[in-house]
Design an enzyme around this catalytic site. Structure first.
Site, PDB file in Angstrom:
ATOM      1  N   CYS A 170       0.915  -1.128  -0.103  1.00 30.32           N
ATOM      2  CA  CYS A 170       0.106   0.287   0.044  1.00 30.32           C
ATOM      3  C   CYS A 170       1.073   1.249   0.393  1.00 30.32           C
ATOM      4  O   CYS A 170       1.651   1.499   1.038  1.00 30.32           O
ATOM      5  CB  CYS A 170      -0.435  -0.430   1.863  1.00 30.32           C
ATOM      6  N   GLY A 177       6.542   3.594  11.138  1.00 32.78           N
ATOM      7  CA  GLY A 177       6.061   2.467  11.476  1.00 32.78           C
ATOM      8  C   GLY A 177       6.306   1.015  10.931  1.00 32.78           C
ATOM      9  O   GLY A 177       6.512  -0.333  11.326  1.00 32.78           O
ATOM     10  N   ILE A 235      12.056   7.367  15.379  1.00 33.18           N
ATOM     11  CA  ILE A 235      12.839   7.060  14.523  1.00 33.18           C
ATOM     12  C   ILE A 235      12.673   8.595  13.765  1.00 33.18           C
ATOM     13  O   ILE A 235      11.965   9.094  13.146  1.00 33.18           O
ATOM     14  CB  ILE A 235      12.831   5.951  13.335  1.00 33.18           C
ATOM     15  N   TYR A 476       0.192  -6.196  11.913  1.00 38.00           N
ATOM     16  CA  TYR A 476      -0.820  -6.228  11.738  1.00 38.00           C
ATOM     17  C   TYR A 476      -1.491  -6.296  13.151  1.00 38.00           C
ATOM     18  O   TYR A 476      -1.534  -7.273  13.973  1.00 38.00           O
ATOM     19  CB  TYR A 476      -1.452  -7.124  10.967  1.00 38.00           C
TER      20      TYR A 476
HETATM   21  C1  LIG Z   1      -4.192  -0.252   4.268  1.00 38.42           C
HETATM   22  C2  LIG Z   1      -3.299  -0.972   4.484  1.00 38.42           C
HETATM   23  C3  LIG Z   1      -2.234  -1.602   3.293  1.00 38.42           C
HETATM   24  C4  LIG Z   1      -1.356  -2.711   4.764  1.00 38.42           C
HETATM   25  N1  LIG Z   1      -0.038  -2.967   4.092  1.00 38.42           N
HETATM   26  C5  LIG Z   1       0.299  -3.306   4.610  1.00 38.42           C
HETATM   27  C6  LIG Z   1       1.579  -4.105   4.079  1.00 38.42           C
HETATM   28  O1  LIG Z   1       1.867  -4.601   2.405  1.00 38.42           O
HETATM   29  N2  LIG Z   1       3.038  -4.771   4.617  1.00 38.42           N
HETATM   30  C7  LIG Z   1       2.863  -5.320   5.374  1.00 38.42           C
HETATM   31  O2  LIG Z   1       4.026  -5.634   6.025  1.00 38.42           O
HETATM   32  N3  LIG Z   1       2.234  -3.864   6.554  1.00 38.42           N
HETATM   33  C8  LIG Z   1       1.282  -3.643   5.853  1.00 38.42           C
HETATM   34  N4  LIG Z   1       0.580  -2.273   6.190  1.00 38.42           N
HETATM   35  C9  LIG Z   1       0.611  -2.624   7.802  1.00 38.42           C
HETATM   36  C10 LIG Z   1       1.392  -1.345   8.268  1.00 38.42           C
HETATM   37  O3  LIG Z   1       2.683  -1.921   7.874  1.00 38.42           O
HETATM   38  C11 LIG Z   1       1.543  -1.072   9.879  1.00 38.42           C
HETATM   39  O4  LIG Z   1       0.247  -0.749  10.322  1.00 38.42           O
HETATM   40  C12 LIG Z   1       2.644  -0.035  10.118  1.00 38.42           C
HETATM   41  O5  LIG Z   1       2.867   0.241  11.398  1.00 38.42           O
HETATM   42  C13 LIG Z   1       2.232   1.284   9.344  1.00 38.42           C
HETATM   43  O6  LIG Z   1       2.671   2.719   9.622  1.00 38.42           O
HETATM   44  P1  LIG Z   1       2.620   3.856   9.402  1.00 38.42           P
HETATM   45  O7  LIG Z   1       4.119   5.088   9.933  1.00 38.42           O
HETATM   46  O8  LIG Z   1       1.820   4.099   8.321  1.00 38.42           O
HETATM   47  O9  LIG Z   1       1.484   3.668  10.620  1.00 38.42           O
HETATM   48  P2  LIG Z   1       1.330   4.672  11.930  1.00 38.42           P
HETATM   49  O10 LIG Z   1      -0.013   4.635  12.565  1.00 38.42           O
HETATM   50  O11 LIG Z   1       1.899   6.217  11.921  1.00 38.42           O
HETATM   51  O12 LIG Z   1       2.286   4.054  13.189  1.00 38.42           O
HETATM   52  C14 LIG Z   1       2.763   2.694  13.429  1.00 38.42           C
HETATM   53  C15 LIG Z   1       3.156   2.770  14.753  1.00 38.42           C
HETATM   54  O13 LIG Z   1       4.579   2.900  14.868  1.00 38.42           O
HETATM   55  C16 LIG Z   1       4.915   3.839  15.750  1.00 38.42           C
HETATM   56  N5  LIG Z   1       5.726   5.259  14.789  1.00 38.42           N
HETATM   57  C17 LIG Z   1       5.536   5.162  13.709  1.00 38.42           C
HETATM   58  N6  LIG Z   1       5.758   6.050  12.781  1.00 38.42           N
HETATM   59  C18 LIG Z   1       7.797   6.081  14.070  1.00 38.42           C
HETATM   60  C19 LIG Z   1       9.293   6.770  14.055  1.00 38.42           C
HETATM   61  N7  LIG Z   1       9.028   7.344  13.270  1.00 38.42           N
HETATM   62  N8  LIG Z   1       9.742   5.935  14.950  1.00 38.42           N
HETATM   63  C20 LIG Z   1       9.181   5.301  16.162  1.00 38.42           C
HETATM   64  N9  LIG Z   1       7.990   5.023  16.019  1.00 38.42           N
HETATM   65  C21 LIG Z   1       7.162   5.639  14.916  1.00 38.42           C
HETATM   66  C22 LIG Z   1       3.298   4.506  15.949  1.00 38.42           C
HETATM   67  O14 LIG Z   1       3.352   5.483  16.981  1.00 38.42           O
HETATM   68  C23 LIG Z   1       2.530   3.728  15.626  1.00 38.42           C
HETATM   69  O15 LIG Z   1       3.374   2.673  16.910  1.00 38.42           O
HETATM   70  C24 LIG Z   1      -0.969  -2.553   6.161  1.00 38.42           C
HETATM   71  C25 LIG Z   1      -1.915  -1.407   6.809  1.00 38.42           C
HETATM   72  C26 LIG Z   1      -2.856  -1.047   5.979  1.00 38.42           C
HETATM   73  C27 LIG Z   1      -3.430  -0.186   7.330  1.00 38.42           C
END
Ligand SMILES: Cc1cc2nc3c(=O)[nH]c(=O)nc-3n(C[C@H](O)[C@H](O)[C@H](O)COP(=O)(O)OP(=O)(O)OC[C@H]3O[C@@H](n4cnc5c(N)ncnc54)[C@H](O)[C@@H]3O)c2cc1C
Length: 584
Positions: A170, A177, A235, A476
Site C-alpha cells: 500500500c 511504523g 526514528i 497487523y
Molecule cells: C491499508 C494498509 C495496507 C497495509 N499494507 C501492508 C503491507 O503490504 N505489508 C505490511 O507489512 N504491512 C502493511 N500494513 C501494515 C503497516 O505496515 C503497519 O500498520 C505500519 O505500522 C504502518 O506504519 P505507519 O507509519 O503508516 O503507521 P503509524 O500509525 O503512523 O505508526 C505505526 C506505529 O509505529 C509508530 N511509529 C510511526 N512512526 C514512528 C517513528 N518515526 N518512530 C517511532 N515510532 C513510530 C507509531 O507510534 C505506531 O505505534 C498495511 C496497513 C494498512 C492500513
C-alpha cells in the site's frame, strides 16, 4: 436524591473538574514550553496545533481511515515539526510536563496507536519530514520517517530502473511504523522484509539525544529493525539498502470463484507457496462477494496475485511446473517495470500516472470500519479445514457496505534464510504462509457483529496455525492479543502473552534493551514492552538473599561461564534459589 448519592455525585464532579483543570494546565504548560523553545511566532502557528486552531480539526480528521478507532481523549496538541531539533524540544517539554507522546508516521496502525491514547497526550506527526535521498552508486537511500512507501518507490525509480526496495504494497503506508515492525511485500521472498534491509538509522532516544547506528550501539539498532515502533525512540530517518531489479518483471492477477474450485486451489497452493523459485511470490486474496462492498450473487472470489522477478516465459515455466492446477496462460501475465508493478499491486488501473505514488493522503478519503488479525501457518491445512474457513468467510454478514478478506502471503525464500534472531522480526524458516483476516463495514451498528466474526474465524483457525506461541505479525497490530493495563503496572508475565506472539524468542532481549535505554518507559503505548518491574520491587521483597523460586528459572540472576564457574559466582544465584546447583 439520597445524601449518599449527592455526595457521590459531588465527589465525582469535583474529581473530574480538578482532573480536567490539571490536564488543561499541563497542556498549557506544554504548549508554552514548546512555543518558548521554538520562538519564531510564524513557525509556532505552523507547527503547534491546539483545539483553538482551525488546523487542529483538519489534521485530526486526516488521521484515521478506520472509524472503529476511538478513544476518550483527543490529543491536547498536534505537533508537526519541520526539523529534528524541534522534536527534541517537544520531547523535552512533554517530559517536563508529564504528557505522553504518540508518534504518527503514515497513520496506518491497525489499532490507531499512533494517534489515540487513554491518557492525556500529544501527537508528534512527522508529515513534514519526508525527504528521500538516493545514492544509486552505493545502492543506498536515506529516508525521513514521515515519508510513505509510495514516495520511496517513486524516488528510487526516478533515479534508476535497476534498483528497487522490498517493502509493503500500500503506497500510503508510512516508513516510520512499517519498517519498525518488519515490512512484508511482493519482493520479500527474494529480498526479505524492509527491516532486513535497513543499514543505519537516526533516532531521538529517551534521553533526548540524536543517535545514529554507531552511537546507539548494536543492541539498540537491532531492536528498531522489527521490534516495533514507539518503544525504542523516535526514528527520524532510515538508511536502507536498495535491491537489484531487472528492467522488466512479470505480474498476474488471476481470479477464481468457489465454482471454479477455489478450495482445491488454495489447498494445493499451500504445498508449493514457500518452495517455489525465490523470484516468485504468489499470494492469494480470498474475499466474499460483498468485498469490496459489491452486491450480486454471493460467492467466494480468490485472486491469485504474483510478482516474478524475471520474464514471462520463465514465470510460466515455474508456475506450470509447480502449480499447473491454476491454469495460468501467457495472456494472464504482463511484463512491466518494477515501479509499474507497484501500481498494479496497489490496485491502480494500467497507465495510471506514477504521480499517484506521491499522493500520501489517499486512504483518508475512504473511511470505514476495519478490524484485522493475523496468523502463521506451519503445516499445511487439511481440505476440511480450508472448506471450514471459506464457509465462515462466505457466511460473514456484516451489514451494509461490509466485506471480509483472507490474505494468504507466502514465506520461504530469503525470509527463511535469515536466522530468527538476526533482527526482532522472528517469522522465519518453518513458516509456510501468513494469514491476515480483515473485515470491513460501513455502519457503526454492525461493529460488534463484525468484530465478533473476526474473533470467531480466528478461534476456528486455532487448530491449523502455529502454536506455543500462536504467532502474529506485529505490523497487523491486534489489541485482542493483549494490552498494557491502562492504570497501574503491567506485569512481565502479562506483556509476555502478546510479546512472544509478535517476537517469539526475541521478546526477552527486547525487554532487556528497552529497560536499559528507556528506564522510565517514556516511549510507550498500549503494547510496548514493560519496564522491568524487578528493580522497582527490590525494596519491598526479601533481602540477603533476594529469594527466587527455582521453577521460575531466571538467567538474569546469573549463569555459568562458558569455561569454569567459581563457587562464589554460583553462590550468587544459588543462594537466591536456595540451591547450590549451578545452572546453565
Ligand atoms: C491499508 C494498509 C495496507 C497495509 N499494507 C501492508 C503491507 O503490504 N505489508 C505490511 O507489512 N504491512 C502493511 N500494513 C501494515 C503497516 O505496515 C503497519 O500498520 C505500519 O505500522 C504502518 O506504519 P505507519 O507509519 O503508516 O503507521 P503509524 O500509525 O503512523 O505508526 C505505526 C506505529 O509505529 C509508530 N511509529 C510511526 N512512526 C514512528 C517513528 N518515526 N518512530 C517511532 N515510532 C513510530 C507509531 O507510534 C505506531 O505505534 C498495511 C496497513 C494498512 C492500513
Amino acid at each position: 436524591m439520597t445524601k449518599l448519592t449527592i455526595f457521590l455525585f459531588l465527589s465525582f464532579c469535583l474529581i473530574s473538574s480538578s482532573y480536567s483543570l490539571a490536564y488543561k494546565s499541563t497542556h498549557d504548560d506544554f504548549v508554552e514550553c514548546l512555543s518558548h523553545k521554538i520562538m519564531n511566532s510564524t513557525l509556532i502557528s505552523q507547527v503547534i496545533h491546539t483545539p483553538k486552531n482551525s488546523s487542529y480539526s483538519t489534521l485530526l480528521n486526516s488521521f484515521s481511515f478506520n472509524l472503529r478507532i476511538s478513544s476518550n481523549f483527543e490529543p491536547s496538541t498536534i505537533f508537526t515539526p519541520t526539523n529534528e531539533s524541534q522534536i527534541q524540544e517537544a520531547i523535552h517539554c512533554s517530559k517536563k510536563h508529564g504528557l505522553q507522546i504518540r508518534i504518527r508516521g503514515g497513520g496506518h496502525d491497525y489499532e490507531g496507536l499512533s494517534y489515540i491514547s487513554e491518557i492525556p497526550f500529544v501527537v508528534i506527526d512527522l508529515r513534514n519530514l519526508r525527504s528521500i535521498s538516493i545514492d544509486t552508486e552505493k545502492k543506498t537511500a536515506w529516508i525521513q520517517a514521515g515519508a510513505t512507501l509510495g514516495e520511496v518507490y517513486y524516488r528510487i525509480a526516478e533515479k534508476s530502473k535497476k534498483l528497487a526496495f522490498a517493502a509493503g504494497v500500500c503506497p500510503t503506508v508510512g516508513v516510520g511504523g512499517h519498517f519498525s515492525g518488519g515490512g512484508y511485500g511482493m519482493l520479500s521472498r527474494k529480498y526479505g522484509t524492509a527491516a532486513d534491509n535497513i543499514i543505519d538509522a537516526k533516532l531521538i532516544g529517551a534521553n533526548g539525544r540524536i543517535h545514529d547506528r554507531e552511537s546507539m550501539g548494536e543492541d539498540h539498532f537491532w531492536a528498531i529493525r522489527g521490534g516495533g515502533g514507539t518503544s525504542f525512540g523516535l526514528i527520524i530517518s532510515w538508511k536502507i539498502k536498495l535491491v537489484d531489479i531487472p528492467e522488466k518483471v512479470t505480474v498476474f492477477n488471476v481470479p477464481r470463484t468457489l465454482e471454479q474450485n477455489v478450495t482445491q486451489l488454495v489447498y494445493k497452493w499451500q504445498h508449493i507457496a514457500d518452495k517455489v523459485d525465490d523470484n516468485l511470490l504468489l499470494r492469494i486474496f480470498v474475499r466474499n462477494s460483498e468485498f469490496p462492498f459489491g452486491g450480486g450473487q454471493r460467492t467466494i472470489h480468490a485472486s491469485f496475485v504474483a510478482l516474478y522477478v524475471g520474464g514471462v516465459d520463465e514465470l510460466l515455466h515455474e508456475v506450470q511446473k509447480s502449480f499447473a492446477e491454476l491454469g495460468l496462460v501467457k495472456d494472464d501475465c504482463i511484463e512491466m517495470s518494477w515501479i509499474e508493478s507497484t501500481l498494479f499491486f496497489a490496485g491502480f488501473p494500467r497507465n495510471t500516472s506514477l504521480d499517484v505514488l506521491l499522493n500520501w493522503n489517499t486512504t483518508t478519503n475512504q473511511k470505514g470500519y476495519f478490524k484485522g488479525k493475523s496468523d502463521y501457518v506451519q503445516q499445511t491445512i487439511s481440505l476440511n479445514g480450508i472448506e471450514g474457513v471459506l464457509k465462515l468467510l462466505f457466511n460473514q454478514l456484516g451489514g451494509e457496505n461490509s466485506g471480509a478478506e483472507l490474505q494468504f502471503s507466502p514465506y520461504g525464500g530469503k525470509l527463511s534464510d535469515i536466522s530468527e534472531f538476526e533482527i526482532p522480526f522472528p517469522h522465519r524458516a518453518g513458516n509456510i504462509f501468513m494469514i491476515e483476516y480483515a473485515v470491513y463495514w460501513g455502519n457503526i451498528n454492525y461493529s460488534q457483529s463484525n468484530i465478533d466474526w473476526s474473533r470467531k474465524i480466528y478461534r476456528y483457525m486455532g487448530k491449523y496455525v502455529s502454536k506455543s506461541p500462536r504467532a502474529a505479525y506485529f505490523n497487523y497490530r491486534d489489541l485482542d492479543l493483549g494490552m498494557n493495563n491502562i492504570s497501574g503496572n503491567t506485569s512481565y508475565a502479562q506483556a509476555r502473552i502478546w510479546g512472544v506472539k509478535y517476537f517469539k524468542n526475541n521478546f526477552d532481549r527486547l525487554v532487556k534493551i528497552k529497560t536499559k535505554i528507556d528506564p522510565t518507559n517514556f516511549f510507550r503505548n498500549e503494547q510496548t514492552r514493560i519496564r522491568q518491574l524487578y528493580e522497582y520491587m527490590a525494596k519491598y521483597v526479601s533481602k540477603s538473599p533476594r529469594a527466587a523460586y527455582f521453577n521460575y528459572r531466571d538467567l538474569d540472576l546469573g549463569m555459568n561461564n562458558k569455561g569454569n564457574t567459581s563457587y562464589e559466582q554460583g553462590k550468587i544465584w544459588g543462594r537466591n534459589t536456595s540451591r547450590t546447583t549451578l545452572i546453565d
